[in-house]
Design an enzyme around this catalytic site. Sequence first.
Site, PDB file in Angstrom:
ATOM      1  N   PRO A   2     -38.027  50.759 -73.114  1.00 55.95           N
ATOM      2  CA  PRO A   2     -36.549  50.215 -73.200  1.00 55.95           C
ATOM      3  C   PRO A   2     -35.643  51.160 -73.670  1.00 55.95           C
ATOM      4  O   PRO A   2     -35.599  51.601 -74.421  1.00 55.95           O
ATOM      5  CB  PRO A   2     -36.827  49.118 -74.169  1.00 55.95           C
ATOM      6  CG  PRO A   2     -38.225  49.049 -74.333  1.00 55.95           C
ATOM      7  CD  PRO A   2     -39.043  50.320 -73.859  1.00 55.95           C
ATOM      8  N   LYS A  33     -42.469  45.535 -77.130  1.00 54.87           N
ATOM      9  CA  LYS A  33     -42.817  46.964 -76.824  1.00 54.87           C
ATOM     10  C   LYS A  33     -42.941  47.699 -78.207  1.00 54.87           C
ATOM     11  O   LYS A  33     -42.252  47.302 -79.020  1.00 54.87           O
ATOM     12  CB  LYS A  33     -41.776  47.546 -75.660  1.00 54.87           C
ATOM     13  CG  LYS A  33     -41.274  46.995 -74.474  1.00 54.87           C
ATOM     14  CD  LYS A  33     -42.410  47.346 -73.535  1.00 54.87           C
ATOM     15  CE  LYS A  33     -41.896  46.561 -72.135  1.00 54.87           C
ATOM     16  NZ  LYS A  33     -42.764  47.163 -71.203  1.00 54.87           N
TER      17      LYS A  33
END
Length: 114
Positions: A2, A33
């Site tokens: 990300p 994540k």
Amino acid sequence: MPTFNVFVSIKKEDVPDNFLTEASAFIAKLLGKPESYVTVRVVPDQMMCHGGSTEPCGSVQLMSLGSLGPKNKDHSAEIGKFLEEKLKIKKDRFYITFFDIARNDCGYSGTTFA
């Protein structure tokens, strides 16, 4: 992977000192994540106009390998709340663009995620 890019018209000194680390933890949790893969970039002092006004505003990009798409409406609500609280920019003063990156389109450590 990300990557959270935040371009804002506010001055650098108006960005809280802990904003980068708080945003990193926030994005990791939001997307589920590992934070070890999250990158946060804040670009303050941008000459910007939104809706014909130069009041504080921004432009936000969130890129990820998966975890985007059907959940973007929820992500938008959470990101809007986070940025309004932390940077004092009203959530109707920035757009958020989501990019769901293909694994072969993201390089890392001399290879890709494909």
